[in-house]
Scaffold this motif. Structure first.
Motif, mmCIF file in Angstrom:
data_model
loop_
_atom_site.group_PDB
_atom_site.id
_atom_site.type_symbol
_atom_site.label_atom_id
_atom_site.label_comp_id
_atom_site.label_asym_id
_atom_site.label_seq_id
_atom_site.Cartn_x
_atom_site.Cartn_y
_atom_site.Cartn_z
ATOM 1 N N VAL A 68 0.300 13.015 0.751
ATOM 2 C CA VAL A 68 0.553 14.270 0.039
ATOM 3 C C VAL A 68 -0.748 15.077 -0.057
ATOM 4 N N GLN A 69 -1.833 14.380 -0.408
ATOM 5 C CA GLN A 69 -3.135 15.055 -0.508
ATOM 6 C C GLN A 69 -3.579 15.644 0.829
ATOM 7 N N LEU A 106 0.802 -1.217 0.000
ATOM 8 C CA LEU A 106 0.000 0.000 0.000
ATOM 9 C C LEU A 106 0.837 1.270 0.000
ATOM 10 N N MET A 107 2.155 1.129 -0.035
ATOM 11 C CA MET A 107 2.948 2.333 0.222
ATOM 12 C C MET A 107 2.806 3.414 -0.844
ATOM 13 N N LEU A 108 2.583 3.031 -2.100
ATOM 14 C CA LEU A 108 2.441 4.075 -3.122
ATOM 15 C C LEU A 108 1.163 4.889 -2.945
ATOM 16 N N PRO A 109 -0.030 4.227 -2.886
ATOM 17 C CA PRO A 109 -1.235 5.037 -2.683
ATOM 18 C C PRO A 109 -1.227 5.763 -1.341
ATOM 19 N N LEU A 110 -0.662 5.141 -0.312
ATOM 20 C CA LEU A 110 -0.615 5.831 0.979
ATOM 21 C C LEU A 110 0.263 7.072 0.897
ATOM 22 N N TYR A 111 1.335 6.951 0.150
ATOM 23 C CA TYR A 111 2.213 8.098 -0.047
ATOM 24 C C TYR A 111 1.433 9.246 -0.704
ATOM 25 N N ARG A 112 0.674 8.894 -1.758
ATOM 26 C CA ARG A 112 -0.117 9.928 -2.443
ATOM 27 C C ARG A 112 -1.166 10.523 -1.513
ATOM 28 N N LEU A 113 -1.736 9.662 -0.679
ATOM 29 C CA LEU A 113 -2.739 10.131 0.275
ATOM 30 C C LEU A 113 -2.144 11.129 1.263
ATOM 31 N N ILE A 117 9.537 6.539 3.578
ATOM 32 C CA ILE A 117 8.797 7.122 2.470
ATOM 33 C C ILE A 117 8.177 8.467 2.856
#
Lengths: 314, 281
Positions: free
Chosen positions: B137-138, B128-135, B220
C-alpha cells in the motif's frame, strides 16, 4: 591558459570515471556483492523490514496507516480464546493425519516405482504426479463436485448405493477434516513420492548386491538397507509436512470460503486472514502471526540440529 | 528359474496395484473435465454419467466463458499469463545471479548470506502477509502486477538450486575468459548462463508453475475483479448456492491445461526442479 586547464580537467574527469567503472566490472572482489545484491535488497525490504514490522504491530492497536496505539501485551492476551485453540487444534490434527498418511504411502509408492522390472513405471509416476500440477482452487473445485452435499453428488451417490446415508461433508468437524486431509494428500503425494525416489536413487546399487550374496530377502533388504538410508530424506519430508500443516490456508478456503459453521476448517492462517483483512484488526493478526512464527522456528531449529546444516557447509 | 516366475507375478501384481492407484488419482480431474461439458443445474439434479458420451457433451460453458458477456474470465487468464511470464523471467534471472555469486566466488559474508537464504526458505510467507500488504500500500503497488511479483522475485529455493549447480561446474572456462579480457559480468552472461541451461530449464518450469498456481499472496494484493489472476478469480466464483458453477468448472479445466501440456513435454525438468528441494548436501 585558464581555458586549457579547464579543458584538460573536463577531458580527464570522464576518463578517470570510466576507468573506475571499468575496474568495478573487472574486480573479482566487488563482483560477488553485485551478484548477490538482488537477494540482499529483497531480504531487507520484503523480509527483514516486514518481520520487524509484524513484531511492532503485534504490540499495537492498528487504526490505519501510520496511526497506532501502544497496547502492550493485550493482543497476546486476547489469543487465549476458544477460536484460537480450535485453529491450533485443526492445524495439529491436520498435520498429524498428513504425516500418518503421506510418509508411509509416498515411501511405498517410491519403493515400488523404483523396481526396475515394473512395466509402465514412467506412466505411473506421471499419473501420480499430475494432481500436484493443479492449483489448490482447481483441485478444490473438483473435490467440491465429488463431495457435494446433494444426494446426486458422486461420493454421496455411492454411499447411498452401499446402503449408507448421504453426508453433509462441509457441515461436520470430522467430515470437514476428512475433506481437507484427502484433498491435501491427493495433491501432495506425487511430490513426496518424487523426494523419496530421488533419495532411493542415491543409494548405491552395490549395497543391495552384496546383501543378495549374503542371502538377504526383499523384506530384510528393505528394512536393513533402504529404510535406514532413507532416514535423512524422511526427516526432511517430515519437516516440510509439519510446515505445510501449520501454514495451511487454501485447503480450508476452498471448502469454506465465506463462512465456517462452528469454526470447521478454521486454521491459524485463516484466523490471521479473518482478523486482519475481514475484521481489519491488524495488530491482533500480527500477534497470531508471531505465534505461528514461533511454532515454525522451533520446528526449524529441531530440523537444523538433525541435519547439522551449519556444520556441513564449508 | 523359480525366482524369475515369482518376480513376474509380483511385477504384474504391482502393475495392477498402480493401475488402480492411477485411476483413483486421475479420477477427480476426469470428473472435473466431464462436468465442464454439462449444464451445472442438470449436473446437481441428476448427478453425473461417468461414461464419455459425445451426444451429451455441450460446449456451452466454454462458449460462455470465452465469448460471453463481460468476458471477465479472459481478463483473469491474461493477468495470469502476464504475471507468470514476467515473474518467471525476472525471478530466474535474479535468482540465478545470486546463486551464481554464492556458488562461484569467495567473499566476506558469503556464509552469512547463504544462511539467510536458507532462513528465508524456511519461513512461510503467510506470516509476513500483513506487513507486506501494508508495504504494497505504501509503495502504491497494491492491486498491480508489480505488487504480486516484486516481494517474491528472488526465490530462495531457486537461489539454492542455482548455487548447487554453479558449484558443480567446471571453473577453467572462467580463468580462460578472464585472460581474454572478459568482465566478471561478461563471464556470467557469455559463459556461465549457457552452462547453466539445464538449471534454467528446471527452475523456469518450477517457478512458472508455482506462480501460475499461487493463491494466498495474490488473494491479498489483487483487490478488483479486473485484476484477478485465475485462482483468485475462480475462487471468487465459489459461493455455496451460486449459479456460477458453469463458469467455475470450465474455467478450472482451462486453467490446468497449460501446465499439463508443459508437464507432458518436460517431465524431466519438472522432476529435477522439484526434487531439488528434497536433496540437500
Amino acid at each position: 591558459m585558464t581555458k586549457k586547464v579547464a579543458d584538460s580537467k573536463e577531458g580527464n574527469v570522464p576518463s578517470k570515471n570510466i576507468q573506475r567503472i571499468k575496474k568495478i566490472f573487472y574486480s573479482q572482489t566487488l563482483a560477488p556483492y553485485i551478484f548477490i545484491l538482488p537477494f540482499l535488497l529483497s531480504f531487507l525490504i520484503f523480509f527483514l523490514y516486514p518481520t520487524i514490522n509484524t513484531f511492532f504491530m503485534s504490540f499495537h492497536e492498528v487504526l490505519g496507516m501510520g496511526n497506532q496505539n501502544f497496547i502492550g501485551l493485550t493482543n497476546y492476551q486476547r489469543l487465549f480464546n476458544q477460536n484460537f485453540y480450535e485453529a491450533i487444534r485443526t492445524n495439529t490434527l491436520y498435520t498429524i493425519f498428513l504425516i500418518i498418511i503421506l510418509i508411509p504411502l509416498s515411501m511405498l509408492f517410491a519403493t515400488l516405482l523404483n523396481l526396475k522390472y515394473l512395466k509402465g513405471r514412467n506412466f505411473f509416476k506421471s499419473a501420480l504426479f499430475v494432481p500436484a500440477l493443479t492449483s489448490i482452487i482447481v483441485a478444490g473445485v473438483a473435490f467440491r463436485l465429488l463431495f457435494g452435499e446433494m444426494e446426486t453428488a458422486f461420493v454421496n451417490s455411492i454411499l447411498i448405493r452401499l446402503g449408507f446415508s448421504a453426508k453433509q461433508w462441509t457441515l461436520n468437524h470430522d467430515t470437514g477434516m476428512f475433506l481437507m486431509v484427502s484433498l491435501a494428500s491427493w495433491k501432495m503425494i506425487g511430490i513426496y513420492m518424487i523426494y523419496f525416489i530421488s533419495g532411493l536413487q542415491a543409494i548405491p546399487e552395490e549395497l543391495y548386491e552384496s546383501a543378495e550374496i549374503d542371502g538377504a530377502n526383499t523384506i530384510s533388504k528393505f528394512t536393513k538397507i533402504t529404510l535406514p538410508l532413507l532416514k535423512p530424506i524422511s526427516i526432511y519430508v517430515l519437516t516440510i509436512l509439519i510446515f505445510d500443516g501449520y501454514r495451511m490456508f487454501g485447503e480450508s478456503f476452498v471448502f469454506w470460503n465465506e463462512g465456517m459453521p462452528g469454526n470447521i476448517g478454521l486454521t491459524i492462517v485463516r484466523y490471521i486472514y479473518q482478523q486482519a483483512f475481514q475484521r481489519n484488526n491488524m495488530g491482533f493478526g500480527s500477534a497470531i502471526g508471531i505465534v505461528l512464527l514461533a511454532i515454525v522456528l522451533t520446528i526449524n531449529l529441531i530440523q537444523l540440529r538433525f541435519f547439522g546444516v551449519f556444520k556441513k557447509e564449508e | 528359474m523359480r525366482g524369475n516366475t515369482d518376480r513376474k507375478w509380483i511385477g504384474w501384481l504391482i502393475f495392477l496395484f498402480f493401475g488402480i492407484v492411477s485411476i483413483v488419482m486421475l479420477f477427480p480431474l476426469y470428473y472435473l473435465f466431464l462436468a465442464s461439458f454439462r449444464d451445472s443445474k442438470e449436473l446437481f439434479r441428476f448427478g453425473m454419467d461417468l461414461a464419455i458420451r459425445p451426444e451429451l457433451m455441450k460446449l456451452d460453458n466454454y462458449k460462455y466463458i470465452l465469448f460471453g458477456e463481460g468476458n471477465i474470465y479472459l481478463h483473469w487468464y491474461k493477468n495470469s499469463v502476464l504475471i507468470t511470464f514476467f515473474f518467471t523471467i525476472l525471478s530466474s534471472f535474479f535468482s540465478s545471479m545470486v546463486g551464481y555469486g554464492l556458488g562461484v566466488y569467495k567473499f566476506k559474508g558469503k556464509n552469512l548470506v547463504f544462511v539467510l537464504v536458507l532462513f528465508v526458505m524456511m519461513i512461510p510467507l503467510e506470516i509476513l502477509m500483513l506487513p507486506l500488504y501494508r508495504l504494497t500500500v505504501q509503495f502504491r503497488i497494491i492491486n498491480t502486477y508489480s505488487g504480486v511479483i516484486l516481494p517474491f522475485m528472488v526465490s530462495p529455493l531457486a537461489v539454492f538450486f542455482f548455487r548447487q549447480y554453479a558449484i558443480g561446474l567446471e571453473k577453467d572456462f572462467l580463468s580462460a575468459g578472464r585472460i581474454d579480457g572478459c568482465t566478471e559480468f561478461g563471464l556470467y552472461f557469455k559463459i556461465m548462463v549457457p552452462l547453466m541451461k539445464p538449471a534454467f530449464g528446471a527452475m523456469t518450469i518450477l517457478l512458472a508453475m508455482q506462480n501460475w498456481n499461487s493463491f494466498v499472496w495474490p488473494l491479498i494484493v489483487l483487490r478488483t475483479n479486473q485484476n484477478f489472476t485465475l485462482p483468485i478469480g475462480l475462487s471468487s466464483l465459489m459461493t455455496p448456492y451460486g449459479n456460477n458453477y458453469d463458469m467455475l468448472i470450465a474455467g478450472s479445466v482451462l486453467a490446468i491445461i497449460p501446465i499439463v501440456i508443459v508437464f507432458l513435454f518436460n517431465q524431466k525438468s519438472f522432476i529435477d526442479g522439484l526434487s531439488s528441494g528434497g536433496i540437500k548436501g
